[in-house]
Design a protein around this motif. Structure first.
Motif, PDB file in Angstrom:
ATOM      1  N   CYS A  31       0.697   4.994  -2.266  1.00 33.12           N
ATOM      2  CA  CYS A  31       0.120   6.331  -2.302  1.00 33.12           C
ATOM      3  C   CYS A  31      -1.367   6.368  -1.940  1.00 33.12           C
ATOM      4  CB  CYS A  31       0.327   6.940  -3.686  1.00 33.12           C
ATOM      5  SG  CYS A  31      -0.589   6.084  -4.996  1.00 33.12           S
ATOM      6  N   GLY A  32      -2.088   5.300  -2.226  1.00 36.11           N
ATOM      7  CA  GLY A  32      -3.525   5.290  -1.968  1.00 36.11           C
ATOM      8  C   GLY A  32      -4.343   6.041  -3.001  1.00 36.11           C
ATOM      9  N   THR A  33      -3.685   6.520  -4.068  1.00 38.02           N
ATOM     10  CA  THR A  33      -4.389   7.280  -5.096  1.00 38.02           C
ATOM     11  C   THR A  33      -4.213   6.684  -6.497  1.00 38.02           C
ATOM     12  OG1 THR A  33      -2.496   8.769  -5.370  1.00 38.02           O
ATOM     13  CG2 THR A  33      -4.216   9.459  -3.814  1.00 38.02           C
ATOM     14  N   GLY A  34      -3.603   5.508  -6.594  1.00 40.60           N
ATOM     15  CA  GLY A  34      -3.428   4.857  -7.889  1.00 40.60           C
ATOM     16  C   GLY A  34      -2.270   5.378  -8.707  1.00 40.60           C
ATOM     17  N   ASP A  35      -1.408   6.188  -8.097  1.00 39.31           N
ATOM     18  CA  ASP A  35      -0.313   6.798  -8.848  1.00 39.31           C
ATOM     19  C   ASP A  35       0.999   6.024  -8.804  1.00 39.31           C
ATOM     20  OD1 ASP A  35      -1.818   9.035  -9.710  1.00 39.31           O
ATOM     21  OD2 ASP A  35      -1.525   9.992  -7.759  1.00 39.31           O
ATOM     22  N   CYS A  36       1.254   5.260  -7.729  1.00 49.39           N
ATOM     23  CA  CYS A  36       2.588   4.670  -7.566  1.00 49.39           C
ATOM     24  C   CYS A  36       2.688   3.236  -8.086  1.00 49.39           C
ATOM     25  CB  CYS A  36       3.032   4.732  -6.113  1.00 49.39           C
ATOM     26  SG  CYS A  36       2.223   3.555  -5.009  1.00 49.39           S
ATOM     27  N   CYS A  96       0.530  -1.226  -5.300  1.00 50.81           N
ATOM     28  CA  CYS A  96      -0.565  -2.140  -4.976  1.00 50.81           C
ATOM     29  C   CYS A  96      -1.091  -2.899  -6.197  1.00 50.81           C
ATOM     30  CB  CYS A  96      -1.708  -1.365  -4.330  1.00 50.81           C
ATOM     31  SG  CYS A  96      -2.523  -0.228  -5.481  1.00 50.81           S
ATOM     32  N   LYS A 102       0.868  -1.178   0.000  1.00 52.54           N
ATOM     33  CA  LYS A 102       0.000   0.000   0.000  1.00 52.54           C
ATOM     34  C   LYS A 102       0.899   1.219   0.000  1.00 52.54           C
ATOM     35  CE  LYS A 102      -4.145   1.844   2.064  1.00 52.54           C
ATOM     36  NZ  LYS A 102      -5.173   1.670   3.074  1.00 52.54           N
ATOM     37  N   CYS A 123      -5.684  -0.214  -4.837  1.00 50.30           N
ATOM     38  CA  CYS A 123      -6.118   0.848  -3.924  1.00 50.30           C
ATOM     39  C   CYS A 123      -7.291   1.635  -4.492  1.00 50.30           C
ATOM     40  CB  CYS A 123      -4.961   1.786  -3.574  1.00 50.30           C
ATOM     41  SG  CYS A 123      -4.445   2.879  -4.922  1.00 50.30           S
ATOM     42  N   LEU A 124      -7.597   1.402  -5.769  1.00 51.32           N
ATOM     43  CA  LEU A 124      -8.720   2.094  -6.405  1.00 51.32           C
ATOM     44  C   LEU A 124      -9.901   1.171  -6.690  1.00 51.32           C
ATOM     45  CD1 LEU A 124      -6.868   4.390  -8.982  1.00 51.32           C
ATOM     46  CD2 LEU A 124      -7.661   4.951  -6.669  1.00 51.32           C
ATOM     47  N   THR A 178      -4.622  -1.125 -10.112  1.00 48.57           N
ATOM     48  CA  THR A 178      -4.163  -0.638  -8.813  1.00 48.57           C
ATOM     49  C   THR A 178      -5.259  -0.954  -7.796  1.00 48.57           C
ATOM     50  OG1 THR A 178      -4.929   1.547  -9.502  1.00 48.57           O
ATOM     51  CG2 THR A 178      -2.574   1.134  -9.629  1.00 48.57           C
TER      52      THR A 178
END
Length: 160
Positions: A41-46, A49, A39, A61-62, A59
């Motif tokens: 960034c939690g925003t789908g950018d990294c 996940c 887990k 996290c999304l 991702t």
């Protein structure tokens, strides 16, 4: 309000109770103890996940866990077979494409999705295929070399 769902992860069925807004990354890590999915960034950018869902990298996290019900999910834990590393994992080791390792599970799964769709990608296609995964340690060149090596060894079939 909890909802009972069935997830198919790494060819194994799991029945879990989830909240309607619970994320797939959290269910994988906290309820199924599949902690290879990181887990970030939690925003789908990294891309830390990243998992494969129905053949495509996503991702997690999304993705709501309830939206993953009935879908075929592969995590990094599903890449090893009978204790043997997947050729992609071995190539990452052989080409020193692993440093801190935090991004590695997501990169391995993005690579698998890419090679399953395009067994012999160009360097540009490799770079595009892993572009959703951020790595602060490697500079990407060794990762690209690892993917190229697997693609060159690929017999045109799936890497399973």
């Amino acid at each position: 309000m909890l909802k009972k769902i069935t997830l198919l992860v790494n060819d194994q069925k799991y029945e879990v109770e989830v909240e309607p807004d619970e994320l797939l990354v959290d269910v994988l890590r906290e309820k199924l103890a599949l902690t290879g999915t990181k887990k970030g960034c939690g925003t789908g950018d990294c891309g830390a996940c990243t998992v494969i869902m129905d053949g495509r990298n996503v991702t997690s996290c999304l993705v709501l866990a309830v939206a993953a019900e009935g879908r075929n999910i592969t995590t990094i834990e599903g890449m090893c077979k009978n204790g043997n590393l997947h050729p992609i994992q071995q190539s990452f080791i052989d080409h020193n494409a692993v440093q801190c390792g935090y991004c590695t599970p997501g990169l391995v799964l993005s690579t698998k999705a890419l090679l399953d769709e395009n067994p012999h990608p160009t360097e540009e296609e490799i770079r595009r295929g892993i572009s959703g995964n951020l790595c602060r340690c490697t500079g990407y060149q060794k990762i690209v070399e690892a993917v190229k090596a697997v693609a060159e060894d690929n017999d045109g079939g799936s890497h399973d």
